[in-house]
Design a protein around this motif. Sequence first.
Motif, mmCIF file in Angstrom:
data_model
loop_
_atom_site.group_PDB
_atom_site.id
_atom_site.type_symbol
_atom_site.label_atom_id
_atom_site.label_comp_id
_atom_site.label_asym_id
_atom_site.label_seq_id
_atom_site.Cartn_x
_atom_site.Cartn_y
_atom_site.Cartn_z
ATOM 1 N N PRO A 208 -27.455 -3.203 37.322
ATOM 2 C CA PRO A 208 -26.538 -2.064 37.363
ATOM 3 C C PRO A 208 -25.519 -2.111 36.234
ATOM 4 N N SER A 209 -24.888 -0.973 36.002
ATOM 5 C CA SER A 209 -23.862 -0.878 34.969
ATOM 6 C C SER A 209 -22.734 -1.861 35.254
ATOM 7 N N GLY A 210 -22.317 -2.600 34.214
ATOM 8 C CA GLY A 210 -21.208 -3.522 34.368
ATOM 9 C C GLY A 210 -21.584 -4.863 34.950
ATOM 10 N N SER A 211 -22.881 -5.153 35.079
ATOM 11 C CA SER A 211 -23.291 -6.445 35.641
ATOM 12 C C SER A 211 -23.300 -7.556 34.598
ATOM 13 N N GLY A 212 -23.086 -7.204 33.339
ATOM 14 C CA GLY A 212 -22.972 -8.224 32.303
ATOM 15 C C GLY A 212 -24.196 -8.367 31.421
ATOM 16 N N LYS A 213 -25.046 -7.349 31.364
ATOM 17 C CA LYS A 213 -26.274 -7.447 30.570
ATOM 18 C C LYS A 213 -25.961 -7.623 29.084
ATOM 19 N N THR A 214 -25.033 -6.825 28.584
ATOM 20 C CA THR A 214 -24.663 -6.933 27.168
ATOM 21 C C THR A 214 -23.986 -8.273 26.883
ATOM 22 N N LYS A 215 -23.106 -8.700 27.787
ATOM 23 C CA LYS A 215 -22.448 -9.999 27.628
ATOM 24 C C LYS A 215 -23.476 -11.131 27.669
ATOM 25 N N LEU A 216 -24.520 -10.969 28.470
ATOM 26 C CA LEU A 216 -25.578 -11.980 28.545
ATOM 27 C C LEU A 216 -26.302 -12.091 27.198
ATOM 28 N N ALA A 217 -26.687 -10.942 26.633
ATOM 29 C CA ALA A 217 -27.345 -10.951 25.323
ATOM 30 C C ALA A 217 -26.434 -11.568 24.270
ATOM 31 N N ASP A 218 -25.157 -11.232 24.344
ATOM 32 C CA ASP A 218 -24.160 -11.779 23.439
ATOM 33 C C ASP A 218 -24.078 -13.306 23.584
ATOM 34 N N SER A 219 -24.203 -13.791 24.809
ATOM 35 C CA SER A 219 -24.118 -15.227 25.072
ATOM 36 C C SER A 219 -25.359 -15.969 24.592
ATOM 37 N N ILE A 220 -26.513 -15.322 24.669
ATOM 38 C CA ILE A 220 -27.728 -15.925 24.111
ATOM 39 C C ILE A 220 -27.588 -16.054 22.599
ATOM 40 N N SER A 221 -27.015 -15.034 21.974
ATOM 41 C CA SER A 221 -26.733 -15.083 20.538
ATOM 42 C C SER A 221 -25.821 -16.253 20.208
ATOM 43 N N ALA A 222 -24.768 -16.436 21.011
ATOM 44 C CA ALA A 222 -23.816 -17.526 20.777
ATOM 45 C C ALA A 222 -24.479 -18.886 20.997
ATOM 46 N N PHE A 223 -25.309 -18.989 22.023
ATOM 47 C CA PHE A 223 -25.960 -20.274 22.340
ATOM 48 C C PHE A 223 -26.836 -20.744 21.185
ATOM 49 N N PHE A 224 -27.623 -19.828 20.630
ATOM 50 C CA PHE A 224 -28.533 -20.181 19.536
ATOM 51 C C PHE A 224 -27.884 -20.011 18.159
ATOM 52 N N GLN A 225 -26.615 -19.535 18.140
ATOM 53 C CA GLN A 225 -25.935 -19.249 16.867
ATOM 54 C C GLN A 225 -26.804 -18.341 16.006
ATOM 55 N N GLN A 226 -27.332 -17.306 16.658
ATOM 56 C CA GLN A 226 -28.259 -16.373 16.026
ATOM 57 C C GLN A 226 -27.638 -14.981 15.992
ATOM 58 N N PRO A 227 -27.496 -14.378 14.819
ATOM 59 C CA PRO A 227 -26.900 -13.038 14.732
ATOM 60 C C PRO A 227 -27.658 -12.026 15.585
ATOM 61 N N ILE A 228 -26.940 -10.999 16.024
ATOM 62 C CA ILE A 228 -27.534 -9.991 16.902
ATOM 63 C C ILE A 228 -27.311 -8.599 16.324
ATOM 64 N N GLN A 229 -28.383 -7.825 16.276
ATOM 65 C CA GLN A 229 -28.332 -6.422 15.856
ATOM 66 C C GLN A 229 -28.467 -5.563 17.108
ATOM 67 N N VAL A 230 -27.648 -4.512 17.209
ATOM 68 C CA VAL A 230 -27.581 -3.732 18.446
ATOM 69 C C VAL A 230 -28.052 -2.296 18.224
ATOM 70 N N VAL A 231 -28.889 -1.829 19.151
ATOM 71 C CA VAL A 231 -29.302 -0.423 19.200
ATOM 72 C C VAL A 231 -28.808 0.149 20.521
ATOM 73 N N ASN A 232 -27.983 1.183 20.466
ATOM 74 C CA ASN A 232 -27.512 1.864 21.672
ATOM 75 C C ASN A 232 -28.345 3.129 21.863
ATOM 76 N N CYS A 233 -29.160 3.116 22.902
ATOM 77 C CA CYS A 233 -30.121 4.205 23.077
ATOM 78 C C CYS A 233 -29.489 5.447 23.712
ATOM 79 N N SER A 234 -30.054 6.586 23.358
ATOM 80 C CA SER A 234 -29.700 7.868 23.955
ATOM 81 C C SER A 234 -30.866 8.807 23.698
ATOM 82 N N VAL A 235 -30.811 9.995 24.266
ATOM 83 C CA VAL A 235 -31.888 10.958 24.053
ATOM 84 C C VAL A 235 -31.946 11.402 22.595
ATOM 85 N N ASP A 236 -30.854 11.204 21.859
ATOM 86 C CA ASP A 236 -30.793 11.619 20.458
ATOM 87 C C ASP A 236 -31.261 10.523 19.501
#
Length: 288
Positions: free
Chosen positions: A58-86
Amino acid sequence: MNDMELISKVQQDRLNRSFLNEEKRLIGDGGYLAPSAELWNDLLVTASLKKNILLIGPSGSGKTKLADSISAFFQQPIQVVNCSVDLDSEALLGFKTIVKADDQLIIDFIEGPVVKAMKNGHILYIDEINMAKPDTLSILNSVLDYRRMLVNPFTGKTIIAHSDFLVIAAINEGYIGTTPMNEALANRFISFSIPYIQSDMLRELLIGKFPHVSTRLVDSFISFSQDLMKQVQNGLLSDEASSIRSLEDAIELAQFMDPIRAITYAIAEKLRDEMERDLVIQLAKTWM
């Protein structure tokens, strides 16, 4: 080394430093608290195997923070795509533009997040993937399967993914504007359910984030949050009412204003249904 070679070396060193600084800037800060050690460990194993990861919650459960934390754990840069109908192919892959070089106008290609992540071995995080049109996402079919490659339609060049390349996507099932994931697309991922954190772990998160807030106020917000989750489970409130992100916003505001008003602004007013807004305020008054 002649003067031109020295100048060229200095320019290359500057480019390398700029690239490294950009890489460092793209690495996540971490901070996700998993509801269980098994979930976090299993996610890290899956990421290490370079399997595509799908976070469902659900919204606000920490999915984005989780991805961010995986990036931090591996010290691997992260590129973000925010999806929409457009969302279109240019937002994913990049676009052509005209630039001036040596007093001449040339056509250059500006790389998008997918191309950058593939070429440089970054994490590609696709947020709310089920909000994008299936036709747009079909561009990624060869990226997400065993081929891990892409023929860029804008340049005609074939891109083979770096060995460190990793894809993490997130969905919020049932959210307005979303559609069920295409089965062929879903089969390309390893799926993990990401629930809201509760109880002691939620207390640890809030105290760590707001160390100056009184324990009494934190406990009141935790009890309030548990009531919200119960009403979501009972079908009386929509998922976004129990968002941890919104709860954090409310606590931050509550340091400087009445907690009821803070909850009104950060949680209740986000809800579309008037009865839901009233229920949230009633629950808040019970604990504040």
